[in-house]
Design a protein around this motif. Structure first.
Motif, PDB file in Angstrom:
ATOM      1  N   ILE A  49     -91.229 109.150   5.010  1.00 41.28           N
ATOM      2  CA  ILE A  49     -92.192 108.340   4.105  1.00 41.28           C
ATOM      3  C   ILE A  49     -93.337 108.153   5.250  1.00 41.28           C
ATOM      4  O   ILE A  49     -93.414 108.151   6.299  1.00 41.28           O
ATOM      5  N   GLU A  50     -94.663 108.047   4.381  1.00 44.86           N
ATOM      6  CA  GLU A  50     -95.755 107.708   5.200  1.00 44.86           C
ATOM      7  C   GLU A  50     -96.313 106.621   4.247  1.00 44.86           C
ATOM      8  O   GLU A  50     -96.543 106.944   3.077  1.00 44.86           O
ATOM      9  N   ASN A  51     -97.024 105.551   5.002  1.00 43.63           N
ATOM     10  CA  ASN A  51     -97.785 104.327   4.282  1.00 43.63           C
ATOM     11  C   ASN A  51     -96.716 103.752   3.162  1.00 43.63           C
ATOM     12  O   ASN A  51     -97.234 103.632   2.084  1.00 43.63           O
ATOM     13  N   VAL A  52     -95.464 103.330   3.505  1.00 46.14           N
ATOM     14  CA  VAL A  52     -94.809 102.705   2.813  1.00 46.14           C
ATOM     15  C   VAL A  52     -94.404 101.188   3.437  1.00 46.14           C
ATOM     16  O   VAL A  52     -94.029 101.272   4.493  1.00 46.14           O
ATOM     17  N   GLU A  53     -94.485 100.115   2.547  1.00 45.07           N
ATOM     18  CA  GLU A  53     -94.148  99.007   3.073  1.00 45.07           C
ATOM     19  C   GLU A  53     -93.003  98.405   2.178  1.00 45.07           C
ATOM     20  O   GLU A  53     -93.066  98.522   1.229  1.00 45.07           O
ATOM     21  N   GLY A  54     -92.111  97.738   3.424  1.00 48.10           N
ATOM     22  CA  GLY A  54     -91.085  97.149   2.512  1.00 48.10           C
ATOM     23  C   GLY A  54     -89.950  97.820   1.966  1.00 48.10           C
ATOM     24  O   GLY A  54     -89.237  97.614   0.809  1.00 48.10           O
ATOM     25  N   LEU A  55     -89.549  98.987   2.724  1.00 48.91           N
ATOM     26  CA  LEU A  55     -88.395  99.987   2.093  1.00 48.91           C
ATOM     27  C   LEU A  55     -87.153  99.195   2.722  1.00 48.91           C
ATOM     28  O   LEU A  55     -87.030  99.117   3.831  1.00 48.91           O
ATOM     29  N   GLN A  56     -86.321  99.037   1.810  1.00 50.66           N
ATOM     30  CA  GLN A  56     -85.007  98.289   2.095  1.00 50.66           C
ATOM     31  C   GLN A  56     -83.891  99.439   1.584  1.00 50.66           C
ATOM     32  O   GLN A  56     -83.742  99.979   0.438  1.00 50.66           O
ATOM     33  N   LEU A  57     -82.867  99.854   2.443  1.00 52.24           N
ATOM     34  CA  LEU A  57     -81.845 100.370   2.184  1.00 52.24           C
ATOM     35  C   LEU A  57     -80.595  99.531   2.291  1.00 52.24           C
ATOM     36  O   LEU A  57     -80.056  99.175   3.521  1.00 52.24           O
ATOM     37  N   ILE A  58     -80.008  99.071   1.260  1.00 55.09           N
ATOM     38  CA  ILE A  58     -78.850  98.358   1.254  1.00 55.09           C
ATOM     39  C   ILE A  58     -77.600  98.778   0.920  1.00 55.09           C
ATOM     40  O   ILE A  58     -77.450  99.424  -0.194  1.00 55.09           O
ATOM     41  N   ASP A  59     -76.567  98.974   1.689  1.00 53.99           N
ATOM     42  CA  ASP A  59     -75.357  99.676   1.543  1.00 53.99           C
ATOM     43  C   ASP A  59     -75.708 101.099   0.943  1.00 53.99           C
ATOM     44  O   ASP A  59     -75.277 101.660  -0.101  1.00 53.99           O
ATOM     45  N   THR A  60     -76.458 101.682   1.585  1.00 53.23           N
ATOM     46  CA  THR A  60     -76.905 103.199   1.212  1.00 53.23           C
ATOM     47  C   THR A  60     -76.267 104.028   2.020  1.00 53.23           C
ATOM     48  O   THR A  60     -76.668 103.845   3.499  1.00 53.23           O
ATOM     49  N   TYR A  61     -75.602 105.033   1.748  1.00 55.69           N
ATOM     50  CA  TYR A  61     -75.012 105.961   2.615  1.00 55.69           C
ATOM     51  C   TYR A  61     -75.475 107.473   2.231  1.00 55.69           C
ATOM     52  O   TYR A  61     -75.407 107.719   1.218  1.00 55.69           O
ATOM     53  N   VAL A  62     -75.825 108.045   3.429  1.00 56.84           N
ATOM     54  CA  VAL A  62     -76.358 109.305   3.380  1.00 56.84           C
ATOM     55  C   VAL A  62     -75.398 110.666   4.156  1.00 56.84           C
ATOM     56  O   VAL A  62     -75.268 110.194   5.303  1.00 56.84           O
ATOM     57  N   ASN A  63     -74.987 111.278   3.560  1.00 57.31           N
ATOM     58  CA  ASN A  63     -73.895 112.450   4.106  1.00 57.31           C
ATOM     59  C   ASN A  63     -72.817 111.524   4.818  1.00 57.31           C
ATOM     60  O   ASN A  63     -72.502 111.749   5.999  1.00 57.31           O
ATOM     61  N   GLY A  64     -72.413 110.439   4.142  1.00 59.68           N
ATOM     62  CA  GLY A  64     -71.244 109.653   4.642  1.00 59.68           C
ATOM     63  C   GLY A  64     -71.596 108.725   5.618  1.00 59.68           C
ATOM     64  O   GLY A  64     -70.723 108.088   6.276  1.00 59.68           O
ATOM     65  N   THR A  65     -72.968 108.501   6.025  1.00 57.64           N
ATOM     66  CA  THR A  65     -73.167 107.662   6.985  1.00 57.64           C
ATOM     67  C   THR A  65     -74.054 106.438   6.572  1.00 57.64           C
ATOM     68  O   THR A  65     -75.155 106.672   6.029  1.00 57.64           O
ATOM     69  N   LEU A  66     -73.893 105.253   7.044  1.00 53.32           N
ATOM     70  CA  LEU A  66     -74.490 104.101   6.517  1.00 53.32           C
ATOM     71  C   LEU A  66     -76.071 104.346   7.118  1.00 53.32           C
ATOM     72  O   LEU A  66     -76.491 104.520   8.326  1.00 53.32           O
ATOM     73  N   VAL A  67     -77.091 104.097   6.393  1.00 50.56           N
ATOM     74  CA  VAL A  67     -78.472 104.205   6.597  1.00 50.56           C
ATOM     75  C   VAL A  67     -78.928 102.884   6.877  1.00 50.56           C
ATOM     76  O   VAL A  67     -78.882 102.140   5.967  1.00 50.56           O
ATOM     77  N   VAL A  68     -79.844 102.808   7.854  1.00 52.81           N
ATOM     78  CA  VAL A  68     -80.572 101.406   8.220  1.00 52.81           C
ATOM     79  C   VAL A  68     -81.820 101.571   7.602  1.00 52.81           C
ATOM     80  O   VAL A  68     -82.542 102.500   7.673  1.00 52.81           O
ATOM     81  N   SER A  69     -82.437 100.318   7.167  1.00 49.05           N
ATOM     82  CA  SER A  69     -83.846 100.446   6.679  1.00 49.05           C
ATOM     83  C   SER A  69     -84.943 100.560   7.886  1.00 49.05           C
ATOM     84  O   SER A  69     -84.510 100.076   9.128  1.00 49.05           O
ATOM     85  N   PRO A  70     -85.726 101.309   7.901  1.00 50.81           N
ATOM     86  CA  PRO A  70     -86.732 101.500   8.665  1.00 50.81           C
ATOM     87  C   PRO A  70     -87.502 100.084   9.157  1.00 50.81           C
ATOM     88  O   PRO A  70     -87.660  99.405   8.239  1.00 50.81           O
ATOM     89  N   LYS A  71     -87.848 100.110  10.373  1.00 45.94           N
ATOM     90  CA  LYS A  71     -88.617  98.794  10.685  1.00 45.94           C
ATOM     91  C   LYS A  71     -90.055  99.073  10.622  1.00 45.94           C
ATOM     92  O   LYS A  71     -90.723 100.210  10.717  1.00 45.94           O
TER      93      LYS A  71
END
Length: 478
Positions: A456-478
């Motif tokens: 991502i570039e110049n994105v505000e407010g990206l929320q990843l809720i209960d999102t798994y990528v390749n089996g791993t829970l992904v945390v929202s970027p700060k």
């Protein structure tokens, strides 16, 4: 005087109370819409009027039509449709068999119905196509008639289990795109010649009236297949559409359009499956798209022409569809200068090694436009090449596409998505520093076999809720 004052005060407080009550009601309604967009979607569905027709049938063979695929049935179709509309409407029936014709122009209260086993073969002779008010890649012009065309009509349908065959191939129509893949060779003319597509776009930028943007013979701008232009209450149901010259289904400046149970199988250049443009209350459901370009592409005009028309496409609903080959499953853009809002996508299956993306938003600083309120849920995605979601505000085609109209995107929600083979990225999003992409949410999304969770570039407010990528829970970027 005292009595009048008493009633005046009472009326004053009554008005205040009423305003307070109504204000609360409006706020509550807005809250409900915001909290439950799917309820809003249902309200839209309930408001769409599906055409109904008189129980009277006009069989094209009674008007001189002959099957076999050789005889020109243009006049038979024209006569049957004209008599039908003059008598209050009904069904114009195409019996089993192959029927060659030029373009078909629909009239009010007419249902063109193809029996199972019926196939309409459309002429590839350009001389059969009159010049009409139409649109080409988001710019209005006078050009070849679409193969099926309804202009400023009401209560019209094309239905039945037959086939609509545009007969486009590398010898007819397709090579006009200028690509060797589709039969073009060095020295041949094409849509890309300076007097053709380039001149059309320049005319729009210069403010030339649409009536003076006359193209057609010698300009190599292919016609749309089915176009509802400034129509209301339109239905396209069950037919199979193959071998299109250009865009396949094109509701243009239309309201209350239903596309139900249609199969589009056409792999030519620019063979978008369904392109609602400047249109409102469009329902696309139970369809299968196997295309040479985007399966569904929601549009609202190109550059200056889109800003001139200034009608956003809104209230677009996609349900229970299957997307196979295509550049994107459900796409917004790139001809999107007047904006798009309130898009709902649910319960779709997308799967093909030749499907590039699932959900795609694209524009650039020549297009501009605002895309907002995109709601997606319950997708079963098998394989995509590039990404599950791409938001590309620097979309580049036909050379430089930089200008002074910065596009904006806000409120994009994907929920309950399962992806078996996600390609390169779960999310690929690039906005402008001065107009960042806002409020993108993934909730309960599971993506397997993907190279990277997001870029991502110049994105505000990206929320990843209960999102798994390749089996791993992904945390929202700060």
């Amino acid at each position: 005087m005292v009595r009048n004052l008493f009633f005046t005060r009472n009326n004053f407080f009554l008005v205040l109370f009423s305003m307070f009550f109504l204000s609360c009601g409006v706020k509550q309604q807005q809250s409900i819409v915001g909290d439950n967009p799917w309820k809003t979607m249902q309200h839209i569905i309930d408001s769409v009027k599906v055409p109904s027709f008189r129980n009277k049938t006009y069989v094209i063979t009674d008007f001189g039509a002959q099957a076999g695929g050789v005889f020109d049935n243009t006049q038979a179709f024209k006569k049957a449709i004209q008599i039908c509309t003059e008598n209050g409407g009904g069904k114009v029936l195409v019996p089993s068999g192959k029927y060659l014709t030029g373009p078909i122009h629909l009239e009010n209260n007419v249902n063109l119905h193809l029996e199972e086993g019926a196939e309409i073969l459309f002429s590839t002779n350009t001389a059969d196509y009159p010049i009409v008010h139409t649109s080409w890649e988001g710019t209005e012009l006078m050009n070849y008639s679409p193969l099926i065309y309804a202009y400023k009509k009401n209560n019209v349908a094309v239905t039945g289990k037959g086939i609509l065959n545009g007969q486009a191939n590398n010898e007819k129509w397709l090579w006009w795109c200028g690509s060797k893949r589709y039969g073009w060779k060095e020295g041949m003319p094409s849509q890309g010649d300076p007097a053709n597509r380039v001149r059309l776009v320049a005319m729009a930028e210069e403010g030339v009236p649409v009536s003076e943007r006359v193209f057609g013979e010698g300009h190599y701008l292919r016609p749309n297949f089915i176009e509802f232009f400034e129509c209301t209450n339109m239905l396209l149901k069950e037919v199979k559409i193959i071998n299109a010259p250009f865009w396949v289904i094109h509701p243009m400046k239309s309201t209350n359009v239903t596309v139900d149970g249609v199969t589009v199988q056409s792999h030519g250049p620019n063979n978008d499956g369904c392109d609602p443009e400047y249109s409102k209350n469009v329902i696309i459901k139970n369809c299968t798209f196997n295309t040479g370009d985007d399966c569904i592409a929601i549009k609202s005009g190109r550059d200056a022409d889109g800003r001139r028309v200034a009608i956003p496409s809104e209230n677009i609903i996609v349900q229970n569809c299957k997307m196979i080959d295509g550049h994107g499953g459900v796409v917004m853009g790139s001809e999107i200068s007047a904006g798009v809002k309130n898009v709902f996508v649910e319960n779709c299956v997308m799967d093909s090694p030749n499907l590039d993306r699932a959900i795609r938003l694209k524009s650039n600083s020549k297009r501009g436009g605002l895309i907002e309120n995109v709601y997606v849920r319950n997708l079963d995605i098998g394989q995509v090449k590039e990404s599950v979601l791409i938001i590309d505000m620097f979309y580049n085609v036909y050379g430089s596409q930089s200008g002074n109209f910065i596009p904006r995107v806000q409120n994009v929600f994907l929920e309950n998505i399962k992806v078996k083979d996600g390609g390169k990225y779960g999310i690929l999003a690039k906005g402008y520093k001065e107009a960042p992409i806002k409020n993108v949410v993934f909730k309960n999304v599971k993506i397997e076999k993907v190279g990277k969770a997001y870029s991502i570039e110049n994105v505000e407010g990206l929320q990843l809720i209960d999102t798994y990528v390749n089996g791993t829970l992904v945390v929202s970027p700060k």
